[in-house]
Scaffold this motif. Structure first.
Motif, mmCIF file in Angstrom:
data_model
loop_
_atom_site.group_PDB
_atom_site.id
_atom_site.type_symbol
_atom_site.label_atom_id
_atom_site.label_comp_id
_atom_site.label_asym_id
_atom_site.label_seq_id
_atom_site.Cartn_x
_atom_site.Cartn_y
_atom_site.Cartn_z
ATOM 1 N N TYR A 6 0.834 -1.198 0.000
ATOM 2 C CA TYR A 6 0.000 0.000 0.000
ATOM 3 C C TYR A 6 0.869 1.249 0.000
ATOM 4 O O TYR A 6 1.906 1.294 0.662
ATOM 5 C CB TYR A 6 -0.897 0.044 1.246
ATOM 6 N N LYS A 7 0.415 2.256 -0.721
ATOM 7 C CA LYS A 7 1.049 3.580 -0.690
ATOM 8 C C LYS A 7 0.378 4.354 0.432
ATOM 9 O O LYS A 7 -0.849 4.434 0.479
ATOM 10 C CB LYS A 7 0.852 4.284 -2.037
ATOM 11 N N ILE A 8 1.188 4.916 1.331
ATOM 12 C CA ILE A 8 0.669 5.655 2.478
ATOM 13 C C ILE A 8 1.383 7.007 2.534
ATOM 14 O O ILE A 8 2.513 7.095 3.015
ATOM 15 C CB ILE A 8 0.868 4.867 3.790
ATOM 16 N N PRO A 9 0.727 8.049 2.034
ATOM 17 C CA PRO A 9 1.367 9.375 1.940
ATOM 18 C C PRO A 9 1.838 9.962 3.272
ATOM 19 O O PRO A 9 2.758 10.768 3.290
ATOM 20 C CB PRO A 9 0.280 10.256 1.321
ATOM 21 N N ASN A 10 1.227 9.548 4.390
ATOM 22 C CA ASN A 10 1.573 10.126 5.704
ATOM 23 C C ASN A 10 2.857 9.581 6.309
ATOM 24 O O ASN A 10 3.236 9.996 7.395
ATOM 25 C CB ASN A 10 0.438 9.887 6.700
ATOM 26 N N ILE A 11 3.525 8.639 5.665
ATOM 27 C CA ILE A 11 4.783 8.110 6.210
ATOM 28 C C ILE A 11 5.885 9.140 5.948
ATOM 29 O O ILE A 11 6.200 9.436 4.803
ATOM 30 C CB ILE A 11 5.164 6.766 5.563
ATOM 31 N N ASN A 12 6.448 9.684 7.032
ATOM 32 C CA ASN A 12 7.456 10.733 6.900
ATOM 33 C C ASN A 12 8.783 10.439 7.573
ATOM 34 O O ASN A 12 9.769 11.100 7.289
ATOM 35 C CB ASN A 12 6.913 12.057 7.453
ATOM 36 N N CYS A 13 8.795 9.457 8.492
ATOM 37 C CA CYS A 13 10.018 9.247 9.266
ATOM 38 C C CYS A 13 10.057 7.822 9.827
ATOM 39 O O CYS A 13 9.110 7.058 9.688
ATOM 40 C CB CYS A 13 10.093 10.258 10.404
ATOM 41 N N ASP A 14 11.161 7.510 10.483
ATOM 42 C CA ASP A 14 11.314 6.188 11.082
ATOM 43 C C ASP A 14 10.307 5.949 12.206
ATOM 44 O O ASP A 14 9.904 4.809 12.444
ATOM 45 C CB ASP A 14 12.738 5.996 11.608
ATOM 46 N N HIS A 15 9.905 6.998 12.901
ATOM 47 C CA HIS A 15 8.893 6.853 13.952
ATOM 48 C C HIS A 15 7.574 6.386 13.342
ATOM 49 O O HIS A 15 6.888 5.525 13.897
ATOM 50 C CB HIS A 15 8.697 8.166 14.715
ATOM 51 N N CYS A 16 7.223 6.950 12.189
ATOM 52 C CA CYS A 16 6.008 6.522 11.475
ATOM 53 C C CYS A 16 6.112 5.026 11.150
ATOM 54 O O CYS A 16 5.170 4.265 11.378
ATOM 55 C CB CYS A 16 5.848 7.286 10.163
ATOM 56 N N ALA A 17 7.249 4.629 10.607
ATOM 57 C CA ALA A 17 7.459 3.231 10.228
ATOM 58 C C ALA A 17 7.331 2.315 11.444
ATOM 59 O O ALA A 17 6.693 1.263 11.380
ATOM 60 C CB ALA A 17 8.832 3.078 9.579
ATOM 61 N N HIS A 18 7.928 2.718 12.545
ATOM 62 C CA HIS A 18 7.873 1.914 13.770
ATOM 63 C C HIS A 18 6.435 1.768 14.256
ATOM 64 O O HIS A 18 6.009 0.664 14.622
ATOM 65 C CB HIS A 18 8.748 2.556 14.851
ATOM 66 N N THR A 19 5.688 2.860 14.264
ATOM 67 C CA THR A 19 4.290 2.835 14.706
ATOM 68 C C THR A 19 3.472 1.884 13.842
ATOM 69 O O THR A 19 2.715 1.054 14.357
ATOM 70 C CB THR A 19 3.676 4.250 14.654
#
Length: 68
Positions: A6-19
């Motif tokens: 899935y494409k998820i435009p709100n991913i901006n940083c490693d914290h986003c990825a971890h969450t």
């Protein structure tokens, strides 16, 4: 075993990825979550009882909705 990306435009940083990883791995049936921050994509490997609708709903619930 199924895989979806899935494409998820709100991913901006490693914290986003971890969450995203932590939340998705709590769903029964999800075996792998790979997040590409640069491409703003998440690849998920899953099997029953997890469904694509469940995955999309959870992502929306945690403020990372899938781009349609």
């Amino acid at each position: 075993m199924e895989k979806v990306t899935y494409k998820i435009p709100n991913i901006n940083c490693d914290h986003c990825a971890h969450t995203i990883k932590m939340e998705l791995m709590d769903l029964q049936g999800i075996s792998q979550v790979d997040v590409d921050v640069t491409a703003k994509k998440v690849e998920i490997a899953f099997e029953n009882p997890a469904t694509t609708n469940q995955i999309k709903s959870l992502l929306k619930e945690i403020n990372y909705p899938v781009a349609e």
